[in-house]
Motif scaffolding. Sequence first.
Motif, short mmCIF file in Angstrom:
data_model
loop_
_atom_site.label_atom_id
_atom_site.label_comp_id
_atom_site.label_asym_id
_atom_site.label_seq_id
_atom_site.Cartn_x
_atom_site.Cartn_y
_atom_site.Cartn_z
N LEU A 7 0.84 -1.19 0.00
CA LEU A 7 0.00 0.00 0.00
C LEU A 7 0.88 1.24 0.00
O LEU A 7 1.78 1.38 0.84
CB LEU A 7 -0.89 -0.01 1.25
CG LEU A 7 -2.00 1.04 1.30
CD1 LEU A 7 -3.00 0.83 0.18
CD2 LEU A 7 -2.72 0.97 2.66
N LEU A 9 1.04 5.23 0.45
CA LEU A 9 0.27 6.32 1.07
C LEU A 9 0.98 7.65 0.86
O LEU A 9 2.21 7.74 0.94
CB LEU A 9 0.11 6.06 2.57
CG LEU A 9 -0.76 4.87 2.95
CD1 LEU A 9 -0.60 4.54 4.43
CD2 LEU A 9 -2.23 5.16 2.63
N LYS A 159 -7.85 2.16 4.40
CA LYS A 159 -6.78 1.27 3.93
C LYS A 159 -7.33 -0.12 3.61
O LYS A 159 -6.98 -0.72 2.59
CB LYS A 159 -5.66 1.19 4.98
CG LYS A 159 -4.85 2.47 5.10
CD LYS A 159 -3.57 2.30 5.89
CE LYS A 159 -3.82 2.12 7.37
NZ LYS A 159 -2.57 2.07 8.15
#
Length: 510
Positions: A7, A9, A159
């Motif tokens: 992920l 960010l 998320k």
Amino acid sequence: DSIETKLFLIDHHELILDEKKAIRNLWKKYFDFITQNSKYFKTIFVHNLGSFDGLFLYKGLLNNFSDEPDTVSTIIDDKNKFIQISYLIPKGDENKDDLKLNLNNNNKKIIWKDSYRIFPVSLNNLCEVFDVKGKISKYDERFNNLNLFENLELFNLFKEYSIQDSVALFQALLKAQSIYSDKYKVDITSILSTSTLSLKIFRIRFLKLSIPILKGIEDKFIRKSYLGGATDYYKAYGKNLHYYDVNSLYPKAMMNEIPLNIKEYHHSLENVRLNDFYGFCLAKITTPKNIKIPLLPHKYENKTIFPIGSWMGVYFSEELKAVAKFGYKIELIKGYEFYKVNLFKDYVNHFYDVKKNSIGATRFIAKMHLNQLYGIFGRKRDVIHTVNVNEEGLGKLFASNVVKNVIEINDKVYTVLINDNINNHILKKLNIHLETNFKSLSYLVKSNVAIASSITSYARIHMIELKKYCLENNINIYYTDTDSIFTDKPLPDQLIGSGLGLLKDELKGS
């Protein structure tokens, strides 16, 4: 067996101080990771790349690699939607040891494709079809607010939602890949759309002869006959009506004999009887004065209408034969005579049988391919290609090409969409002078509009026969569209059933 996720960010603090830098750094982290692990990333699917994510991704790539814009390329359709985005990794860039570009040394390419073009349903529906877990919840509009970063509970939910989106798409496509590979020996990463996937299956399993590509002048003439379904209402209001829908109308049309190879071009068809001609012709049409429901379409001011009176147009011979039974007067002028062949019978029988006798993903796939093959033969010969240039190059392109659109990436790089559907002859007529000759790329498009046009004509003929039955049996028609009809009386049982081309009573007797 296990799926690993990564992920990326955005830096919240950097975002507040310098928004552009924060966005650029986010993309950089993503591209660095993919580049350094390029052996795992050959094709990356994005659901709805064309309508939403594509522009962000494309700008992110070009901003990140603005020193080497030639490494980034794209395919864009005539509606300015991204079909595919590619990044050619410079030789040595995987390990960051050698940053020099070497375009001729087996560079690796990472390609982003739009899974929605292959499976044109929502992600949730796609997951349902392939029986995998879909989204964990509906999109929460609170995700749009920067306060998200200060709300730990909401941030964690964001998320989880983001990760599951990617996992769901991956698992659905993995199942799809398994089915296509096992049943049809096709790799879904090798195609761009449902139509190209259908064509690949058709060519591998069902095609037994060569399909010719029409010349430009032939395409231009026959394309005038390529019209859609008939949508019209004849009475604006009614009660207690019956609503019927044709089962797989276009697959039914594909079961007919199809024009394949041109037999002869006739400069004059004055002495040729319509019943002795098979192909596409320019004709003068005159409707009977007392016609209740006009049957033959005509393109007028870019709209398809069903006129009365007289006009001239290009039509498929079999549709002219169908309307001649209603008193239409047909005067043949010139046209292309074709040989005919039963091209799609095995393909249609296979997928219709699968559709009838299966459920879930297998039925979804069969239904999709029944309806998506014929259209690819009608692809326009226009080609839109893209070039990445600086400001100086932008001026040169405007001087030597027909520019459709310009995407401003940053103050250094522009992506120019060059339209390839205007030739030098037209430019001279418009009194437009270009510094260099216009170079057409239309030869790159492999299509045969005669096939597509004949199938849409056969579909309209099927609906004409329904209208004929109603008119002969005193049944009032209120509305028809491509494959539906509304009547004031029930239609007979022999027209209704589950077979190809039969009617489905949508209201089940009501």
